[in-house]
Design an enzyme around this catalytic site. Structure first.
Site, PDB file in Angstrom:
ATOM      1  N   HIS A   1      33.561  39.586  29.832  1.00 59.02           N
ATOM      2  CA  HIS A   1      34.795  38.857  29.495  1.00 59.02           C
ATOM      3  C   HIS A   1      34.863  37.387  29.920  1.00 59.02           C
ATOM      4  O   HIS A   1      35.923  36.766  29.791  1.00 59.02           O
ATOM      5  CB  HIS A   1      36.030  39.618  29.996  1.00 59.02           C
ATOM      6  CG  HIS A   1      36.167  39.705  31.482  1.00 59.02           C
ATOM      7  ND1 HIS A   1      35.902  40.853  32.181  1.00 59.02           N
ATOM      8  CD2 HIS A   1      36.544  38.788  32.401  1.00 59.02           C
ATOM      9  CE1 HIS A   1      36.125  40.645  33.461  1.00 59.02           C
ATOM     10  NE2 HIS A   1      36.510  39.396  33.631  1.00 59.02           N
TER      11      HIS A   1
ATOM     12  N   ASP B   1      32.789  39.112  38.241  1.00 64.67           N
ATOM     13  CA  ASP B   1      32.497  38.672  36.875  1.00 64.67           C
ATOM     14  C   ASP B   1      30.984  38.682  36.685  1.00 64.67           C
ATOM     15  O   ASP B   1      30.257  38.056  37.458  1.00 64.67           O
ATOM     16  CB  ASP B   1      33.082  37.275  36.635  1.00 64.67           C
ATOM     17  CG  ASP B   1      34.605  37.323  36.533  1.00 64.67           C
ATOM     18  OD1 ASP B   1      35.108  38.244  35.874  1.00 64.67           O
ATOM     19  OD2 ASP B   1      35.274  36.466  37.125  1.00 64.67           O
TER      20      ASP B   1
ATOM     21  N   HIS C   1      36.425  42.411  42.138  1.00 61.90           N
ATOM     22  CA  HIS C   1      36.259  42.059  40.726  1.00 61.90           C
ATOM     23  C   HIS C   1      35.097  41.079  40.629  1.00 61.90           C
ATOM     24  O   HIS C   1      35.233  39.917  41.006  1.00 61.90           O
ATOM     25  CB  HIS C   1      37.543  41.433  40.197  1.00 61.90           C
ATOM     26  CG  HIS C   1      37.443  41.027  38.767  1.00 61.90           C
ATOM     27  ND1 HIS C   1      37.519  41.931  37.747  1.00 61.90           N
ATOM     28  CD2 HIS C   1      37.214  39.821  38.188  1.00 61.90           C
ATOM     29  CE1 HIS C   1      37.371  41.304  36.591  1.00 61.90           C
ATOM     30  NE2 HIS C   1      37.170  40.025  36.835  1.00 61.90           N
TER      31      HIS C   1
ATOM     32  N   ASP D   1      41.004  42.167  33.962  1.00 60.69           N
ATOM     33  CA  ASP D   1      40.944  40.717  33.746  1.00 60.69           C
ATOM     34  C   ASP D   1      40.613  40.339  32.315  1.00 60.69           C
ATOM     35  O   ASP D   1      40.020  39.302  32.072  1.00 60.69           O
ATOM     36  CB  ASP D   1      39.883  40.132  34.712  1.00 60.69           C
ATOM     37  CG  ASP D   1      39.904  38.611  34.743  1.00 60.69           C
ATOM     38  OD1 ASP D   1      40.983  38.037  34.539  1.00 60.69           O
ATOM     39  OD2 ASP D   1      38.843  38.003  34.968  1.00 60.69           O
TER      40      ASP D   1
HETATM   41 ZN    ZN Z   1      37.038  38.443  35.435  1.00 65.07          ZN
END
Ligand code: ZN
Length: 1008
Positions: free
Chosen positions: A574, A259, A257, A369
């Site tokens: 996000h 970001d 994951h 997420d």
């Molecule tokens: Zn995230």
């Protein structure tokens, strides 16, 4: 006996960590280190490789915050070392800290990225090297470890981070891995994990303890290397005992994951991706069963542009089915804040990218997420070809536990998508026996389904799955005492569930939004990032509309618009648009939004010029309306003075300055009124009465007024993210002296300005505006905000009795409770609404509209609008400075049509263009139902010249709508969001008439 068990488990743990693991390498020699510090921002490999390097030693300091140091590691491979097990072992100075939030390195060999190094991936296997000289370059990024204690930090901006070195190189060795010791460690880890996941009285657990004890007895701790194989042989029977036939099935999907920005800027994410993906493709070479799912098309696009050799390797692994694009989106976007059209484009641009580069169209949306999921999303997903959905974020809920893991999620319009929340409750699993046992315990669907997903791998630059995770997964493929774990993809998981459903199993249904009971502060934090996004969304809509109105869009303009869309979509990531990133990220976002908006204004002007509307010599004024339908309103004209515009539809119309008969505004010292609304205020400028004149109703409850409140805002942990339930209850109304002055008192418009200080160091100006011909009272805020950890709210008490409020969301609205009756209702104390919230009785309601806020509190008897916060982590100066926003109060009769109309007028202002209108296009698109709204009008992406019209039913009514263009329509089809025809529509008399279900979203392709 109990004490014996604990003792033996302690013995196993200590001997594993302190005596066996240190023997992982049979031989070691140090590598020679030279270093070059990049003076500014990161540079290319070619640039770095050509520099002069200085001698460097283990133990030396390196790395100012956010700086980059290139290390050259060189040495001679001793005779007999080459082959399997030869590794470079690198420690940039991580200590005992975990991966993802520290320094990271990318190892380059001969100009190609080889793999990343992180705290949990220190080994760089070098099997292809023969005896002889070795030289590696390590591009080491000194990303600071931002405090996890949520204390304000200066490290989040280059301006304040300082230049003291953060790290000390701890190791750079050439070494040979001991095969037996390595695999013994994995055997023991897996069996201990399985054992500890079983109940104490389970025979398998007791037997495992004895088997492990016997194996440890067989190891000579003075000669681990020579005796590890004996222990492995003793453990073999324990590892070969197959799983019970009834055991649950788990599909492990490798994942990282990443970001796209958060506690690091976007420029660093590009490098995090390179490090992570290089490691992923290497692991695929070594293990053909290994699968890695990867979302966010933009991250692939970065690799394509910046790391072409790595991108070619990724493309190769996509073809073998090991590197699997998922999610179909440009980024893993926030779902609360972007407009409906933005979320459509997230999917369209993502799907188009994956399709054009790899021939793949994703079937699932993958956003594990994201902070809540609106009720209109199922149909958006479906329109983009996705009927499956993966997330797990609701496992973080603070108040209520979500009741399902695998279920049908049913949206506003009735569309259902098959949804899965992996029961491991994380997207960063590490493949341990404990996680497997937890997945089984936590899974709510044992009654009908055998299957669950487990996304595993270190996220956020932690580098994704490690070889140890994959090795552990292989050992749990078919092992007694734990669910059966197979490596696979999310597609395989959903195929299995769909087969269960086809065979008659029945999945539960969840209808409506997936509200996240946490991170409610992200509806307000870093508000200028949100406002900038909203401005860009509007300008994109206008630019597409005005270019479409002029006919075929030139390819270079179409490409540029697509690029600008991508730039806006990226900032909807996000942790960016929710306001939860460091200062650097939000500075970048605001600069990007300003650049994009300026360019879109130029493109809009160019579109007008092309149509001859903005003629160079023209001296008439033309009004351009990009809203769905006709409008009559008082606005500031080209000279700043109020003027009534009357436009019959979306399109261009001459400015009519001749209107004489209208509903005039009348003022006294403490009131303003027109034929629809009468507003009065007290000596302090506080609004004490708003009367709906036509309906004869006072909007405010007796003795209540419209107030501004300030509340101490101290979340328990996640500062920028969370708003606590008690915070708004601590609010105090702002009162005291105010400077009150009239800005304007004309029959067309009255504007009263009230100016006062707020809190310790802030000032606020509010202008109350009432216009002729309008039932809308605007409160135009201009706030110079210098508070710390405070929440500023507008309180609008309303004498309206209702148990539910209507909140505007993407492509429709949701009803939410105005009371805390159940724990689920109580948890919704701060909710997201886009352009309005509305409290209504059957025949009368009051809407509170906005042109740039999202967080709202709803209660029986009023609405609270969150105007500003001032969190201190991760950006200690979040939200400081100047902010402007308009909040409007609008009484209305039955239904939502007036509210929708005014919400659009407030958010899509008319434009004045100087030019000669010798060309009369009429309305660009004309729609005859007030409950139907336009989302986009554009030329088709395929350059066919077809007109694409996306519209939706916003009130929850079943309706028949006709769509007209200035020229007759010849052919019409209903499309999916990717603009692919799905159903031919009959065209009669040159226009289209279609029926819409409640909240239906429709994309039309029209040919004239
Ligand atoms: Zn995230």
């Amino acid at each position: 006996m109990h004490d014996d068990r604990v003792l033996v488990e302690k013995r196993i743990e200590r001997e594993l960590w302190q005596r066996i693991l240190p023997q992982l390498y049979r031989r070691r020699v140090p590598l020679t280190i030279d270093a070059w510090d990049v003076p500014g921002e990161p540079v290319s490999y070619a640039h770095a490789a050509a520099q002069e390097y200085r001698p460097f030693a283990v133990g030396e300091r390196w790395g100012r915050p956010w700086g980059t140091t290139w290390f050259r590691l060189s040495g001679e491979v001793p005779d007999g070392w080459a082959g399997v097990g030869l590794e470079a072992v690198i420690d940039l100075g991580w200590g005992m800290r975990g991966p993802g939030f520290l320094a990271e390195g990318l190892v380059w060999l001969d100009g190609t990225p080889l793999q990343g190094v992180h705290p949990r991936r220190t080994a760089v296997p070098l099997p292809q090297l023969a005896t002889g000289p070795l030289s590696l370059l390590v591009e080491a990024a000194a990303n600071p470890a931002l405090p996890q204690s949520f204390r304000p930090t200066p490290l989040g901006s280059l301006d304040t981070a300082g230049d003291a070195p953060l790290y000390r190189v701890a190791m750079a060795d050439l070494a040979v891995l001991d095969h037996d010791v390595y695999h013994l460690c994995l055997d023991v880890e897996v069996l201990v994990g399985v054992m500890q996941g079983l109940p104490l009285d389970e025979p398998r657990r007791q037997r495992l303890l004895r088997q492990l004890e016997d194996a440890f007895d067989a190891i000579d701790m003075g000669d681990v290397t020579g005796t590890a194989h004996r222990a492995r042989r003793l453990l073999q029977p324990a590892l070969e005992l197959p799983a019970r036939s009834s055991s649950m099935r788990v599909i492990g999907v490798g994942h990282a994951h990443i970001d796209s920005a958060w506690l690091w800027p976007i420029r660093e994410t590009v490098r995090k991706c390179a490090r992570t993906f290089a490691s992923a493709v290497r692991l695929m070479d070594d293990d053909p069963e290994y699968r890695f799912v990867c979302s966010q098309a933009v991250q692939y696009a970065w690799m394509e542009e910046r790391y072409p050799a790595l991108f070619a390797r990724i493309a190769e692994k996509v073809q073998t089915g090991q590197f699997v694009p998922v999610g179909g989106m440009w980024v893993e976007a926030d779902m609360n804040l972007p407009s409906g059209e933005s979320l459509v484009r997230q999917l369209v641009h993502g799907q188009r990218y994956f399709e054009s580069r790899f021939g793949i169209r994703c079937k699932e949306v993958w956003i594990p997420d994201v902070f809540g999921y609106p009720a209109s999303m199922p149909q958006v997903y479906a329109a983009a070809g996705c009927d499956r959905f993966v997330t797990q974020k609701l496992s973080w809920n603070k108040q209520n536990r979500f009741p399902h893991n695998t279920f049908w999620w049913e949206g506003l319009d009735g569309t259902r998508v098959l949804t899965h929340f992996p029961p491991v409750d994380t997207y960063n699993a590490e493949v341990t026996g404990e996680e497997m046992a937890f997945s089984q315990r936590n899974f709510r669907e044992h009654g009908w389904s055998d299957w669950a997903l487990m996304p595993y791998g270190h996220g956020n630059g932690g580098g994704g799955p490690t070889r140890e995770m994959v090795q552990r997964a292989h050992r749990m493929r078919d092992l007694d005492g734990t669910p059966r774990l197979q490596l696979g993809t999310s597609d395989e998981f959903f195929d299995h569930v769909e087969a269960e459903l086809a065979a008659g199993a029945v999945a539960p249904v969840w209808s409506g939004e997936l509200y996240f009971e946490m991170h409610r502060g992200t509806l307000t934090s870093q508000i200028e990032t949100k406002v900038g996004n909203r401005r860009c969304e509007r300008l994109l809509r206008e630019a597409e509309l005005w270019w479409a109105a002029g006919g075929m869009v030139p390819p270079e303009v179409a490409d540029e618009l697509r690029g600008l869309w991508n730039d806006v979509l990226l900032q909807q990531f996000h942790d960016i648009i929710p306001g939860s990133s460091i200062a650097w990220v939000h500075d970048d976002a605001e600069r990007e939004h300003a650049r994009i908006a300026a360019r879109l204004e130029e493109l809009i002007a160019a579109a007008f010029a092309r149509m001859g509307v903005a003629g160079v010599d023209g001296d008439d004024w033309v009004v351009a309306n990009a809203a769905t339908r006709q409008r009559t309103e008082v606005v500031s004209g080209p000279d700043g003075l109020p003027v009534i515009v009357q436009v019959p539809g979306s399109g261009f119309f001459p400015l009519d300055q001749e209107r004489v008969g209208y509903d005039r505004v009348v003022t006294t010292e403490r009131s303003m009124a027109n034929g629809q609304l009468a507003v009065s205020w007290d000596l302090e400028g506080t609004i004490t009465s708003i009367i709906d004149v036509a309906r004869g109703r006072e909007l405010l409850p007796p003795r209540r007024s419209v107030t501004i409140e300030l509340a101490p805002d101290h979340p328990v942990e996640y500062d920028a993210w969370d708003l606590e339930s008690w915070t708004t209850g601590l609010g105090e109304p702002i009162s005291g002296d105010a400077e009150i002055s009239w800005l304007e008192r004309s029959p067309l418009r009255a504007r009263l300005q009230v100016r006062r200080t707020v809190g310790a160091a802030s000032t606020m100006t509010v202008v109350y505006t009432l216009r002729a011909e309008s039932a809308r009272l605007d409160l135009e805020f201009d706030i110079d905000w210098h508070e710390s950890e405070q929440l500023l709210s507008l309180m609008v008490p309303l004498d309206v009795r209702t148990s539910e409020a209507v909140c505007d969301i993407q492509f429709g609205h949701v009803r939410r409770p105005t009371h805390p009756s159940s724990p689920w209702d109580a948890a919704k104390f701060e909710v997201c609404a886009h352009r309005f919230v509305d409290l209504a009785e059957p025949q009368f309601g009051v809407a509170v509209l906005n042109d740039g806020r999202y967080g709202h509190g709803l209660f029986d008897g009023g609405v609270r609008v969150s105007l500003l916060r001032a969190a201190r982590f991760p950006d200690p100066d979040a939200d400081q400075g100047r902010h402007r926003v308009t909040i409007s109060i609008l009484p209305h009769g039955a239904g939502l049509h007036d509210v929708l109309h005014e919400a659009e007028l407030l958010n899509v202002p008319v434009r004045f263009v100087r030019g000669t209108l010798d060309w009369w296009p009429g309305a660009v698109v004309e729609i005859d139902q007030p409950g139907v709204q336009l989302s986009a009008v554009k030329r088709a992406d395929d350059a066919s010249g077809d007109l694409i019209v996306r519209l939706f039913e916003a009130c929850g009514d079943r309706t028949q709508v006709s769509v007209r263009l200035p020229v007759p329509v010849r052919d019409a089809t209903r499309c999916n969001a990717l603009e692919e025809p799905e159903q031919v529509i009959d065209v009669a008399d040159g226009f289209v008439s279609i029926s819409l279900r409640p909240f239906e979203l429709v994309t039309l392709r029209l040919r004239t």
